[in-house]
Design a protein around this motif. Structure first.
Motif, short mmCIF file in Angstrom:
data_model
loop_
_atom_site.label_atom_id
_atom_site.label_comp_id
_atom_site.label_asym_id
_atom_site.label_seq_id
_atom_site.Cartn_x
_atom_site.Cartn_y
_atom_site.Cartn_z
N ALA A 62 50.57 -9.94 -10.32
CA ALA A 62 49.49 -9.03 -10.70
C ALA A 62 49.66 -8.53 -12.14
O ALA A 62 48.68 -8.32 -12.84
CB ALA A 62 49.43 -7.85 -9.74
N MET A 63 50.91 -8.35 -12.56
CA MET A 63 51.19 -7.84 -13.90
C MET A 63 52.24 -8.71 -14.59
O MET A 63 53.43 -8.41 -14.56
CB MET A 63 51.69 -6.39 -13.82
CG MET A 63 50.68 -5.45 -13.24
SD MET A 63 51.07 -3.70 -13.31
CE MET A 63 52.78 -3.59 -12.99
N GLU A 65 52.91 -8.99 -17.61
CA GLU A 65 53.57 -8.27 -18.70
C GLU A 65 54.87 -7.63 -18.23
O GLU A 65 55.84 -7.53 -18.99
CB GLU A 65 52.65 -7.19 -19.27
CG GLU A 65 51.36 -7.72 -19.86
CD GLU A 65 50.26 -7.84 -18.81
OE1 GLU A 65 50.47 -7.41 -17.66
OE2 GLU A 65 49.21 -8.40 -19.17
N LEU A 66 54.90 -7.21 -16.98
CA LEU A 66 56.11 -6.61 -16.43
C LEU A 66 57.25 -7.62 -16.40
O LEU A 66 58.39 -7.29 -16.73
CB LEU A 66 55.84 -6.07 -15.03
CG LEU A 66 56.98 -5.37 -14.32
CD1 LEU A 66 57.41 -4.14 -15.09
CD2 LEU A 66 56.56 -4.98 -12.92
#
Length: 80
Positions: A62-63, A65-66
């Motif tokens: 979902a992310m 970037e994390l």
């Protein structure tokens, strides 16, 4: 929900690691092989903890970037 699940897993691991060893030592080798059958059930329950990793995979999807941030922190940690 997850707190209760984790708490029960920790409780079972403590029982298996400390209490079962003390009990088996106290009883001796009277029933070698038969007494540790229940301990294998506790070991199988420990594998359920891997189900928490599925939540992390969903979070990384979902992310993304994390995941980039975590990889950067790992790379920075290696340089120290």
């Amino acid at each position: 929900g997850w707190f209760v699940f984790d708490s029960s897993l920790v409780f079972m691991m403590v029982m298996e690691t400390w209490v079962m060893n003390v009990v088996m030592f106290a009883v001796g080798d009277a029933g070698s092989g038969g007494g540790m059958g229940n301990a294998s059930i506790l070991r199988m329950a420990r594998l359920l903890r891997l189900s928490r990793m599925a939540r992390m995979v969903r979070l990384f999807r979902a992310m993304p970037e994390l995941l980039i941030l975590i990889k950067g922190m790992v790379a920075a940690g290696r340089s120290v």
